[in-house]
Design a protein around this motif. Structure first.
Motif, PDB file in Angstrom:
ATOM      1  N   PRO A  60      -2.489  -9.261  -8.646  1.00 40.38           N
ATOM      2  CA  PRO A  60      -3.070 -10.614  -8.655  1.00 40.38           C
ATOM      3  C   PRO A  60      -2.089 -11.698  -9.102  1.00 40.38           C
ATOM      4  O   PRO A  60      -2.192 -12.850  -8.669  1.00 40.38           O
ATOM      5  N   GLU A  61      -1.122 -11.351  -9.945  1.00 38.41           N
ATOM      6  CA  GLU A  61      -0.158 -12.343 -10.413  1.00 38.41           C
ATOM      7  C   GLU A  61       0.685 -12.914  -9.275  1.00 38.41           C
ATOM      8  O   GLU A  61       1.152 -14.048  -9.349  1.00 38.41           O
ATOM      9  N   TYR A  62       0.888 -12.143  -8.233  1.00 39.64           N
ATOM     10  CA  TYR A  62       1.700 -12.592  -7.112  1.00 39.64           C
ATOM     11  C   TYR A  62       0.867 -13.103  -5.935  1.00 39.64           C
ATOM     12  O   TYR A  62       1.414 -13.522  -4.928  1.00 39.64           O
ATOM     13  N   THR A  63      -0.439 -13.076  -6.058  1.00 42.11           N
ATOM     14  CA  THR A  63      -1.299 -13.562  -4.980  1.00 42.11           C
ATOM     15  C   THR A  63      -1.269 -15.081  -4.930  1.00 42.11           C
ATOM     16  O   THR A  63      -1.437 -15.754  -5.944  1.00 42.11           O
ATOM     17  N   ILE A  64      -1.035 -15.621  -3.749  1.00 37.46           N
ATOM     18  CA  ILE A  64      -1.038 -17.074  -3.550  1.00 37.46           C
ATOM     19  C   ILE A  64      -2.468 -17.478  -3.207  1.00 37.46           C
ATOM     20  O   ILE A  64      -2.987 -17.130  -2.154  1.00 37.46           O
ATOM     21  N   LYS A  65      -3.094 -18.208  -4.117  1.00 37.60           N
ATOM     22  CA  LYS A  65      -4.473 -18.637  -3.916  1.00 37.60           C
ATOM     23  C   LYS A  65      -4.549 -19.992  -3.203  1.00 37.60           C
ATOM     24  O   LYS A  65      -5.490 -20.264  -2.486  1.00 37.60           O
ATOM     25  N   GLN A  66      -3.573 -20.850  -3.413  1.00 36.87           N
ATOM     26  CA  GLN A  66      -3.568 -22.183  -2.802  1.00 36.87           C
ATOM     27  C   GLN A  66      -2.678 -22.185  -1.553  1.00 36.87           C
ATOM     28  O   GLN A  66      -1.717 -22.942  -1.445  1.00 36.87           O
ATOM     29  N   TRP A  81      -1.786 -13.619   0.695  1.00 30.63           N
ATOM     30  CA  TRP A  81      -0.422 -14.106   0.788  1.00 30.63           C
ATOM     31  C   TRP A  81       0.306 -13.848  -0.519  1.00 30.63           C
ATOM     32  O   TRP A  81      -0.272 -13.971  -1.593  1.00 30.63           O
ATOM     33  N   THR A  82       1.574 -13.494  -0.422  1.00 33.77           N
ATOM     34  CA  THR A  82       2.440 -13.343  -1.579  1.00 33.77           C
ATOM     35  C   THR A  82       3.782 -13.959  -1.233  1.00 33.77           C
ATOM     36  O   THR A  82       4.011 -14.342  -0.083  1.00 33.77           O
ATOM     37  N   TYR A  83       4.667 -14.088  -2.207  1.00 34.73           N
ATOM     38  CA  TYR A  83       5.975 -14.707  -1.989  1.00 34.73           C
ATOM     39  C   TYR A  83       7.045 -13.672  -2.298  1.00 34.73           C
ATOM     40  O   TYR A  83       7.123 -13.161  -3.408  1.00 34.73           O
ATOM     41  N   MET A  84       7.843 -13.343  -1.296  1.00 37.16           N
ATOM     42  CA  MET A  84       8.891 -12.334  -1.456  1.00 37.16           C
ATOM     43  C   MET A  84      10.202 -12.891  -0.903  1.00 37.16           C
ATOM     44  O   MET A  84      10.284 -13.203   0.280  1.00 37.16           O
ATOM     45  N   TYR A  88       6.976 -16.325   2.709  1.00 37.31           N
ATOM     46  CA  TYR A  88       5.555 -16.092   2.465  1.00 37.31           C
ATOM     47  C   TYR A  88       5.147 -14.893   3.308  1.00 37.31           C
ATOM     48  O   TYR A  88       5.377 -14.865   4.512  1.00 37.31           O
ATOM     49  N   VAL A  89       4.540 -13.911   2.655  1.00 38.21           N
ATOM     50  CA  VAL A  89       4.251 -12.643   3.307  1.00 38.21           C
ATOM     51  C   VAL A  89       2.755 -12.344   3.191  1.00 38.21           C
ATOM     52  O   VAL A  89       2.199 -12.359   2.095  1.00 38.21           O
ATOM     53  N   LEU A  90       2.123 -12.069   4.319  1.00 45.15           N
ATOM     54  CA  LEU A  90       0.714 -11.685   4.345  1.00 45.15           C
ATOM     55  C   LEU A  90       0.664 -10.163   4.287  1.00 45.15           C
ATOM     56  O   LEU A  90       1.244  -9.486   5.140  1.00 45.15           O
ATOM     57  N   THR A  94      -5.356  -3.124   0.779  1.00 42.54           N
ATOM     58  CA  THR A  94      -5.557  -1.699   0.520  1.00 42.54           C
ATOM     59  C   THR A  94      -4.266  -0.898   0.459  1.00 42.54           C
ATOM     60  O   THR A  94      -4.096  -0.073  -0.434  1.00 42.54           O
ATOM     61  N   ASP A  95      -3.350  -1.154   1.391  1.00 44.90           N
ATOM     62  CA  ASP A  95      -2.134  -0.332   1.413  1.00 44.90           C
ATOM     63  C   ASP A  95      -0.846  -1.135   1.279  1.00 44.90           C
ATOM     64  O   ASP A  95       0.240  -0.563   1.268  1.00 44.90           O
ATOM     65  N   GLY A  96      -0.933  -2.455   1.174  1.00 40.39           N
ATOM     66  CA  GLY A  96       0.255  -3.285   0.997  1.00 40.39           C
ATOM     67  C   GLY A  96       1.106  -3.452   2.237  1.00 40.39           C
ATOM     68  O   GLY A  96       2.244  -3.912   2.152  1.00 40.39           O
TER      69      GLY A  96
END
Length: 110
Positions: A60-66, A81-84, A88-90, A94-96
């Motif tokens: 959850p710390e890396y989840t982009i909510k906005q 969405w996360t940032y890597m 920006y990576v969707l 369940t399995d990443g």
């Protein structure tokens, strides 16, 4: 003189026909499609669509909510969405699995 004109006309027609037959370059993607990536580097590792994101990016710390503020489309149910590595990576919850990647420059898209 008539032969010369016919020869010139023939060369002209041959050149115009060759120009029409030349392949046309594909149109550059527009809109947010211009920011789509198929592979990227993060944490000194090369990733591509279909790979599994490291566990840290599934927290959850890396989840982009906005996501709207970053000009990203809404994530489908069961994804986030996360940032890597400046992208920006969707990823699937369940399995990443990496589903879509946008270059970080999409943030500036208007």
């Amino acid at each position: 003189m008539a032969k010369r004109k016919l020869l010139l006309l023939g060369m002209f027609l041959a050149l115009t026909g060759a120009a029409k037959a030349a392949p046309q370059p594909a149109a550059a993607p527009s809109g947010i499609q211009a920011y789509e990536e198929q592979e990227f580097i993060a944490d000194f590792t090369k990733f591509k669509i279909g790979d599994t994101a490291p566990a840290i990016y599934q927290t959850p710390e890396y989840t982009i909510k906005q996501y709207q503020l970053r000009n990203l489309p809404a994530p489908d149910a069961g994804t986030h969405w996360t940032y890597m590595g400046e992208n920006y990576v969707l990823i699937n919850n369940t399995d990443g699995k990496i589903l879509k990647v946008y270059n970080g420059d999409i943030f500036y898209h208007r």
